[in-house]
Design an enzyme around this catalytic site. Sequence first.
Site, PDB file in Angstrom:
ATOM      1  N   HIS A   1       0.807  -1.222   0.000  1.00 15.20           N
ATOM      2  CA  HIS A   1       0.000   0.000   0.000  1.00 15.20           C
ATOM      3  C   HIS A   1       0.839   1.271   0.000  1.00 15.20           C
ATOM      4  O   HIS A   1       0.336   2.350  -0.281  1.00 15.20           O
ATOM      5  CB  HIS A   1      -0.945   0.001   1.198  1.00 15.20           C
ATOM      6  CG  HIS A   1      -2.041  -1.001   1.055  1.00 15.20           C
ATOM      7  ND1 HIS A   1      -3.287  -0.677   0.566  1.00 15.20           N
ATOM      8  CD2 HIS A   1      -2.065  -2.336   1.287  1.00 15.20           C
ATOM      9  CE1 HIS A   1      -4.040  -1.775   0.510  1.00 15.20           C
ATOM     10  NE2 HIS A   1      -3.315  -2.789   0.955  1.00 15.20           N
TER      11      HIS A   1
ATOM     12  N   ASP B   1       3.450   9.523  -1.139  1.00 11.38           N
ATOM     13  CA  ASP B   1       2.242   8.799  -0.764  1.00 11.38           C
ATOM     14  C   ASP B   1       2.065   7.644  -1.740  1.00 11.38           C
ATOM     15  O   ASP B   1       2.154   7.858  -2.963  1.00 11.38           O
ATOM     16  CB  ASP B   1       1.025   9.738  -0.860  1.00 11.38           C
ATOM     17  CG  ASP B   1       0.017   9.518   0.256  1.00 11.38           C
ATOM     18  OD1 ASP B   1      -0.064   8.375   0.752  1.00 11.38           O
ATOM     19  OD2 ASP B   1      -0.691  10.470   0.615  1.00 11.38           O
TER      20      ASP B   1
HETATM   21  C1  GDG Z   1      -2.024   4.083   3.152  1.00 12.27           C
HETATM   22  C2  GDG Z   1      -1.039   4.739   2.178  1.00 12.27           C
HETATM   23  C3  GDG Z   1      -2.732   4.549   0.342  1.00 12.27           C
HETATM   24  C4  GDG Z   1      -8.807  10.506   7.309  1.00 12.27           C
HETATM   25  N1  GDG Z   1      -9.201  11.360   8.261  1.00 12.27           N
HETATM   26  C5  GDG Z   1     -10.382  10.941   8.712  1.00 12.27           C
HETATM   27  C6  GDG Z   1     -10.733   9.791   8.013  1.00 12.27           C
HETATM   28  N2  GDG Z   1      -9.744   9.545   7.168  1.00 12.27           N
HETATM   29  C7  GDG Z   1      -9.696   8.406   6.217  1.00 12.27           C
HETATM   30  C8  GDG Z   1      -9.855   8.916   4.804  1.00 12.27           C
HETATM   31  C9  GDG Z   1      -9.158   7.821   4.013  1.00 12.27           C
HETATM   32  C10 GDG Z   1      -8.099   7.285   4.975  1.00 12.27           C
HETATM   33  O1  GDG Z   1      -8.430   7.776   6.268  1.00 12.27           O
HETATM   34  C11 GDG Z   1      -6.696   7.819   4.639  1.00 12.27           C
HETATM   35  O2  GDG Z   1      -6.244   7.131   3.509  1.00 12.27           O
HETATM   36  P1  GDG Z   1      -4.987   7.617   2.655  1.00 12.27           P
HETATM   37  O3  GDG Z   1      -4.919   6.804   1.427  1.00 12.27           O
HETATM   38  O4  GDG Z   1      -5.126   9.071   2.326  1.00 12.27           O
HETATM   39  O5  GDG Z   1      -3.707   7.484   3.586  1.00 12.27           O
HETATM   40  P2  GDG Z   1      -2.989   6.362   4.552  1.00 12.27           P
HETATM   41  O6  GDG Z   1      -3.734   6.197   5.807  1.00 12.27           O
HETATM   42  O7  GDG Z   1      -1.594   6.873   4.703  1.00 12.27           O
HETATM   43  O8  GDG Z   1      -3.006   4.975   3.733  1.00 12.27           O
HETATM   44  C12 GDG Z   1      -1.776   5.500   1.078  1.00 12.27           C
HETATM   45  C13 GDG Z   1      -3.600   3.764   1.325  1.00 12.27           C
HETATM   46  O9  GDG Z   1      -2.803   3.125   2.342  1.00 12.27           O
HETATM   47  C14 GDG Z   1      -4.415   2.691   0.598  1.00 12.27           C
HETATM   48  O10 GDG Z   1      -3.594   1.818  -0.117  1.00 12.27           O
HETATM   49  O11 GDG Z   1      -3.589   5.322  -0.479  1.00 12.27           O
HETATM   50  O12 GDG Z   1      -0.861   6.042   0.158  1.00 12.27           O
HETATM   51  O13 GDG Z   1      -0.166   5.636   2.887  1.00 12.27           O
HETATM   52  O14 GDG Z   1     -10.034   6.778   3.699  1.00 12.27           O
HETATM   53  O15 GDG Z   1     -11.225   9.059   4.544  1.00 12.27           O
HETATM   54  N3  GDG Z   1     -11.897   9.135   8.218  1.00 12.27           N
HETATM   55  C15 GDG Z   1     -12.739   9.647   9.159  1.00 12.27           C
HETATM   56  N4  GDG Z   1     -12.432  10.747   9.911  1.00 12.27           N
HETATM   57  C16 GDG Z   1     -11.273  11.419   9.715  1.00 12.27           C
HETATM   58  O16 GDG Z   1     -11.007  12.404  10.423  1.00 12.27           O
HETATM   59  N5  GDG Z   1     -13.929   9.039   9.361  1.00 12.27           N
END
Ligand code: GDG
Length: 478
Positions: free
Chosen positions: A168, A374
């Site tokens: 990921h 990312d």
């Molecule tokens: C890893 C990789 C890759 C965020 N703040 C809140 C909240 N979120 C949720 C978002 C989103 C998730 O968290 C964050 O996902 P990301 O993809 O942006 O980032 P990572 O956590 O670093 O994930 C990344 C991912 O894995 C998948 O393969 O894309 O590159 O680093 O879903 O919505 N959700 C809620 N409240 C918040 O304050 N409910």
Amino acid sequence: MVGSPRLITVSNRLPVTVTSTREGFVLHQSAGGLATGMRGPHEQLEGIWIGWPGDVSRIEASRRGELTAALAQRSLVPVMMSRDEQQVFYEDISNAVLWPICHDRLDQLPLHVEGWDVYERINRRYADAVVERYRPGDLIWVHDYQLFRLPALLRERLPHARIGFFLHVPFPNPEIFFALPTRRWLVEGVMGADVVGFHTRRWRGHFTAVLRRLFRLEMDADSTVAWQGRRVALGIFPMGVDAAELSRRAGAQEVSAARLELHAGISKLLVGIDRLDYSKGIPRRLLSFERLLRLHPEWRERVTLIQVAVPSRGNVNAYRKARSEVDALVGRINGDLSTPTWSPIRYLYRSVPQTTLLALYRAADVMLVTPVRDGMNLVCKEFVASRVDEDGVLVLSEFAGAADELTDALLVNPYDVDEVADVVHQALTMAGAERRRHMRALRSQVITHDVHLWAERFIAALQDQHAAAPRREKVSEN
Ligand code: GDG
């Protein structure tokens, strides 16, 4: 003969969070991208999900059996760890060494790294849990950098199993990856799989460069590599979001009401939503916003940035430092530029409920997604999926995996603070027709490449790769 294959998903965390209460415990479904993406296949393929249920030390030992039973009802299998194991496996190795290496941050490495033996021991514990439940014909799908060793540990014990591994996070450039004394051993772990998946061509390219330099191996035209008498497929599977569900929820009445409240008294709204992680580029984003307000004072009292920073990995030093840096910058910028009736930055150091998250996506005139590294980034895709009104502008870092697909965003170099300030100005002044043209193109990409397609494509590749593999002598699976 086996019927339709069962899917065994293995990830560091289970897709539920266990909270201890006075009466015992409650289970909450996690909202993250992985949990959402795997829900369909988990239900359709008679799935089993193996992972850590979180810290359950506050649940009385006498109730642990009840916890296992409650998880089993949802086909979830817990892998338990002591506090010390969790500290070493999860914090010291996974979060404090592998995460910075995968995000090009050699400077964040601790001086002394100890605990690879514990990393191996915990990977073996996951392997035990898989082997115990495995039936010939099952598909095993292992997720992410906490389990780099697991595919090889499974291959030793289940030579004929169909094993997939998906990363990921970015796979780093060899120059960075080679800093790890364990580099060979980690890659050997991954190569136990039949299919290794990456979000982008670039991360796969880094991995093949590592294979070339460590083992003198080349990837063939069919994207496979010969490895210990098998062929390992190296595939690109950009992860998406549940676009249909997000569109539906974003259009709900309560989200619209919350959106109006957020926008009240603000003429233009910028939004940033990230885990508080040094890879997400929050400090430079704040500096770019400050630069915008200094170069274009006409925006003062007219533009507000809402930055949500979700607390993350607070036990790791680098994250505590990242938090202080953001706190200090928000304080300084607000101190310097606020007026009695306006503050440039509203900073929320906490997680927000999903309704608020969707309302923020819908309220944003400009969404700022500017990580310095990312793997993919799902926030930008969720923003696009939520914009049922086909409005709003996405400013996206070229260093996010998502930039390869979302070419209709305004792409920026997050290190170039001046450029980001200029592009935000451009976004704020973009005409409605142009905003809609960009957003329509983004939506068509995000809707047609959703998380369900991602899971289906990976599972299909795992089935195909195995079907294509030469038959070997039949030996016992266990
Ligand atoms: C890893 C990789 C890759 C965020 N703040 C809140 C909240 N979120 C949720 C978002 C989103 C998730 O968290 C964050 O996902 P990301 O993809 O942006 O980032 P990572 O956590 O670093 O994930 C990344 C991912 O894995 C998948 O393969 O894309 O590159 O680093 O879903 O919505 N959700 C809620 N409240 C918040 O304050 N409910």
